[in-house]
Design a protein around this motif. Sequence first.
Motif, mmCIF file in Angstrom:
data_model
loop_
_atom_site.group_PDB
_atom_site.id
_atom_site.type_symbol
_atom_site.label_atom_id
_atom_site.label_comp_id
_atom_site.label_asym_id
_atom_site.label_seq_id
_atom_site.Cartn_x
_atom_site.Cartn_y
_atom_site.Cartn_z
ATOM 1 N N VAL A 117 69.513 63.999 46.677
ATOM 2 C CA VAL A 117 69.970 62.645 47.032
ATOM 3 C C VAL A 117 69.014 62.125 48.097
ATOM 4 C CG1 VAL A 117 72.373 63.108 46.431
ATOM 5 C CG2 VAL A 117 71.558 63.514 48.784
ATOM 6 N N PHE A 118 68.963 60.823 48.278
ATOM 7 C CA PHE A 118 67.918 60.211 49.103
ATOM 8 C C PHE A 118 68.514 59.235 50.108
ATOM 9 C CE2 PHE A 118 64.843 61.933 46.158
ATOM 10 C CZ PHE A 118 65.581 62.035 44.984
ATOM 11 N N ARG A 119 68.143 59.375 51.378
ATOM 12 C CA ARG A 119 68.660 58.458 52.400
ATOM 13 C C ARG A 119 67.511 58.055 53.332
ATOM 14 N NH1 ARG A 119 74.699 60.799 53.803
ATOM 15 N NH2 ARG A 119 75.314 61.125 51.632
ATOM 16 N N ASN A 120 67.476 56.748 53.605
ATOM 17 C CA ASN A 120 66.388 56.223 54.427
ATOM 18 C C ASN A 120 66.774 56.395 55.891
ATOM 19 O OD1 ASN A 120 64.227 54.946 55.400
ATOM 20 N ND2 ASN A 120 64.595 52.967 54.417
ATOM 21 N N GLU A 121 66.763 57.670 56.322
ATOM 22 C CA GLU A 121 67.272 57.953 57.682
ATOM 23 C C GLU A 121 66.135 58.356 58.603
ATOM 24 O OE1 GLU A 121 71.819 59.516 57.199
ATOM 25 O OE2 GLU A 121 70.207 61.004 57.162
ATOM 26 N N PHE A 149 67.904 60.296 39.230
ATOM 27 C CA PHE A 149 67.785 60.051 40.676
ATOM 28 C C PHE A 149 68.029 58.557 40.949
ATOM 29 C CE2 PHE A 149 66.897 64.210 40.848
ATOM 30 C CZ PHE A 149 65.608 64.687 41.030
ATOM 31 N N ILE A 150 67.670 57.732 39.970
ATOM 32 C CA ILE A 150 67.841 56.283 40.155
ATOM 33 C C ILE A 150 69.239 55.891 39.681
ATOM 34 C CG2 ILE A 150 67.034 54.015 39.378
ATOM 35 C CD1 ILE A 150 64.235 55.272 39.135
ATOM 36 N N GLU A 151 69.887 55.069 40.491
ATOM 37 C CA GLU A 151 71.266 54.681 40.194
ATOM 38 C C GLU A 151 71.415 53.207 40.536
ATOM 39 O OE1 GLU A 151 74.326 56.734 38.834
ATOM 40 O OE2 GLU A 151 73.840 54.625 38.459
ATOM 41 N N SER A 152 72.416 52.566 39.956
ATOM 42 C CA SER A 152 72.679 51.166 40.351
ATOM 43 C C SER A 152 73.583 51.192 41.581
ATOM 44 C CB SER A 152 73.407 50.449 39.206
ATOM 45 O OG SER A 152 74.677 51.063 39.033
ATOM 46 N N SER A 153 73.523 50.134 42.363
ATOM 47 C CA SER A 153 74.425 50.031 43.526
ATOM 48 C C SER A 153 75.866 50.047 43.049
ATOM 49 C CB SER A 153 74.142 48.728 44.289
ATOM 50 O OG SER A 153 72.850 48.770 44.852
ATOM 51 N N PHE A 154 76.063 49.570 41.807
ATOM 52 C CA PHE A 154 77.433 49.508 41.284
ATOM 53 C C PHE A 154 78.058 50.906 41.271
ATOM 54 C CE2 PHE A 154 81.031 47.979 39.050
ATOM 55 C CZ PHE A 154 81.376 48.947 38.129
ATOM 56 N N TRP A 155 77.368 51.848 40.647
ATOM 57 C CA TRP A 155 77.931 53.217 40.549
ATOM 58 C C TRP A 155 77.828 53.954 41.878
ATOM 59 C CZ3 TRP A 155 81.141 54.357 36.887
ATOM 60 C CH2 TRP A 155 81.034 53.751 35.630
ATOM 61 N N ASN A 156 76.742 53.675 42.645
ATOM 62 C CA ASN A 156 76.549 54.410 43.897
ATOM 63 C C ASN A 156 77.492 53.927 45.009
ATOM 64 O OD1 ASN A 156 74.378 56.429 45.078
ATOM 65 N ND2 ASN A 156 74.760 54.901 46.693
ATOM 66 N N LEU A 188 68.686 51.684 43.100
ATOM 67 C CA LEU A 188 68.351 52.447 44.319
ATOM 68 C C LEU A 188 68.164 53.926 43.948
ATOM 69 C CD1 LEU A 188 71.272 53.922 44.528
ATOM 70 C CD2 LEU A 188 71.922 51.941 45.876
ATOM 71 N N LEU A 189 67.687 54.670 44.940
ATOM 72 C CA LEU A 189 67.681 56.139 44.805
ATOM 73 C C LEU A 189 69.052 56.591 45.302
ATOM 74 C CD1 LEU A 189 64.136 57.198 46.121
ATOM 75 C CD2 LEU A 189 64.951 57.131 43.760
ATOM 76 N N ARG A 190 69.796 57.269 44.458
ATOM 77 C CA ARG A 190 71.191 57.574 44.811
ATOM 78 C C ARG A 190 71.273 58.232 46.194
ATOM 79 N NH1 ARG A 190 71.482 62.258 40.347
ATOM 80 N NH2 ARG A 190 70.370 63.892 41.507
ATOM 81 N N THR A 191 72.265 57.791 46.948
ATOM 82 C CA THR A 191 72.406 58.313 48.310
ATOM 83 C C THR A 191 73.366 59.501 48.347
ATOM 84 O OG1 THR A 191 74.270 56.851 48.722
ATOM 85 C CG2 THR A 191 72.061 56.000 49.264
ATOM 86 N N HIS A 192 74.085 59.710 47.251
ATOM 87 C CA HIS A 192 74.970 60.894 47.152
ATOM 88 C C HIS A 192 75.251 61.170 45.673
ATOM 89 C CE1 HIS A 192 78.228 57.613 47.995
ATOM 90 N NE2 HIS A 192 77.574 57.378 46.876
ATOM 91 N N THR A 193 75.618 62.397 45.387
ATOM 92 C CA THR A 193 75.939 62.750 43.993
ATOM 93 C C THR A 193 77.350 62.269 43.653
ATOM 94 O OG1 THR A 193 76.631 64.895 44.846
ATOM 95 C CG2 THR A 193 74.446 64.772 43.817
ATOM 96 N N THR A 194 78.028 61.654 44.617
ATOM 97 C CA THR A 194 79.358 61.109 44.342
ATOM 98 C C THR A 194 79.252 59.971 43.333
ATOM 99 O OG1 THR A 194 79.721 61.607 46.678
ATOM 100 C CG2 THR A 194 81.515 60.516 45.534
ATOM 101 N N ALA A 195 78.052 59.378 43.219
ATOM 102 C CA ALA A 195 77.821 58.350 42.189
ATOM 103 C C ALA A 195 77.999 58.971 40.809
ATOM 104 C CB ALA A 195 76.420 57.783 42.338
ATOM 105 N N ALA A 246 64.208 62.646 54.443
ATOM 106 C CA ALA A 246 64.728 61.458 53.739
ATOM 107 C C ALA A 246 65.429 61.854 52.453
ATOM 108 C CB ALA A 246 63.578 60.513 53.437
ATOM 109 N N GLU A 247 65.399 63.156 52.152
ATOM 110 C CA GLU A 247 66.151 63.586 50.962
ATOM 111 C C GLU A 247 66.720 64.975 51.216
ATOM 112 O OE1 GLU A 247 62.364 63.904 48.362
ATOM 113 O OE2 GLU A 247 63.721 65.456 47.624
ATOM 114 N N PHE A 248 67.795 65.275 50.537
ATOM 115 C CA PHE A 248 68.340 66.642 50.604
ATOM 116 C C PHE A 248 69.134 66.882 49.318
ATOM 117 C CE2 PHE A 248 72.854 65.733 51.508
ATOM 118 C CZ PHE A 248 72.806 64.434 52.020
ATOM 119 N N HIS A 249 69.555 68.109 49.143
ATOM 120 C CA HIS A 249 70.369 68.452 47.960
ATOM 121 C C HIS A 249 71.830 68.423 48.373
ATOM 122 C CE1 HIS A 249 66.483 70.004 46.626
ATOM 123 N NE2 HIS A 249 66.962 70.047 45.402
ATOM 124 N N GLN A 250 72.616 67.608 47.673
ATOM 125 C CA GLN A 250 74.052 67.593 47.946
ATOM 126 C C GLN A 250 74.779 68.488 46.970
ATOM 127 O OE1 GLN A 250 75.852 63.750 48.401
ATOM 128 N NE2 GLN A 250 77.898 64.518 47.964
#
Length: 467
Positions: free
Chosen positions: A326-330, A221-228, A293-300, A338-342
């Motif tokens: 995936v997690f979004r601060n929306e 669930f945790i990803e770097s901004s680089f990959w995300n 970060l908490l990945r915002t999409h599985t595209t990472a 703030a989270e859903f399954h992509q």
Amino acid sequence: MAEPALLEELLRRLQEAGGGGADSGELAARLGLDHQLVVGAVKSLQTLGDVIEAELRSTKRWELTDEGKEIVEKGSHEARVFDAIPPNGITQSDLMKLPSGKVGFNKAMSSKWIRIDKNAEGGPRIFKATDCIEDAVKNKLLLVQQGKDSKLDDKEKNELKKRKLLSEVGSWKEKKFKPYNFDAMGIVPECGHLHPLMKVRTQFRQIFLEMGFTEMPTNNFIESSFWNFDSLFQPQQHPARDQHDTFFLSEPATATKFPMDYLERVKKVHSEGGYGSLGYKYDWKIEEAQKNLLRTHTTAVSARMLYKLAQKEEFTPVKYFSIDRVFRNETLDATHLAEFHQIEGVVADYDLTLGDLMGVLQQFFSKLGITKLRYKPAFNPYTEPSMEIFSYHEGLKKWVEVGNSGVFRPEMLLPMGLPENVTVIAWGLSLERPTMIKYGINNIRELVGHKVNLQMVYDSPVCRLDP
Ligand code: FB9
């Protein structure tokens, strides 16, 4: 008694009995074992070949009732009455107050063990009429308990049965069976229950698998901004990359392990351009890319998989998919948390076109029963062209958005090292939306979160997505 010891005991007893053999019921009683245990031992010996001969006898067997067992232990009621009478006798009224008084008095009188003096002072008084007695009832029950009921005649056994001290354990043939009730509902087995989201996820997984897609490893669930973001050519000043859209981690705040040669190519394509692209012309900072970060999409995850694919000696076409959180601060509302399954599908091959993307989308959504698709130009930082996917909802009588898609940009693919003539098409949708539609749930909080009614999970029916 352990089975080997029982087998030996059985053989020893049979040897002692000579040619007469032994009755398994009597043997069980004598050994103080459950009859079925002895029967099991007989069957074990039979499997050893010609060791013993056995024949099945569906005989009637006699067993002591609980009262019968108590009499073996404490004596018959009449014997207990006899023992309770002191040398100077006892009033009849006091005798009747004893636990065995009522039942034992008549039997003791008819057996002439006691006598009554009706003219005694203070009312009728009971005296012993003999010095000692033989408790025949107890002795007969003891014989039955020792498996020697053959020593009693039928009259004696039936007499004891009438007094409810013995019961006849016959073969099933004498039993009365209730008729089967084929309308009876089975007992609902205690078991686990899959959440509707997990049921729908399985259906989507099945659709991807039958289309020849391979599942990507999404267990981070945790990803770097680089990959995300950075690897997807999403600029560091993009609004999606700030705090109010993304959950950044404070501990560990940064990632440090990157393929540095690749990272340099990403930095270059962002800041100077390259591969025919002008780039974003900004001062790209590794510190921004290192933020966890908490990945915002599985595209990472798709980015990681495509990079890994590019490292292979020889490019081979692939079809990948993922379904995970995936997690979004929306801002939250009735259909957004703030989270859903992509759900994401990715196809990498030589010279794929938008037509291929529309074709794979047609095939994918047709398996959901969605056939009328229309596309609307859209924008994603990492795909060009991009299309929002719409489907005509017969029930709602309107076009509803069912996903997003596009062709990954060269600025994302070429720094990874993929060949120039390889194109990658991809699409995504959420798991919650189709699940809520399938299960008729209007508020996302009825489906996920701490307010979910677990009975809904228990009662949720099987999910079938195919038309
Ligand atoms: O799932 C969505 N809608 C949907 C999907 C299926 C469905 O099935 C019915 C039973 C038959 C019904 C509806 N949407 C995407 C559209 C909207 O719900 C939208 O409002 C919400 N979107 C989410 C993102 O919201 C922040 C859904 C989610 C979404 C959107 C885009 C992607 C993934 C999920 C993507 C992508 C992508 C694009 C290009 C390359 C790779 C991935």
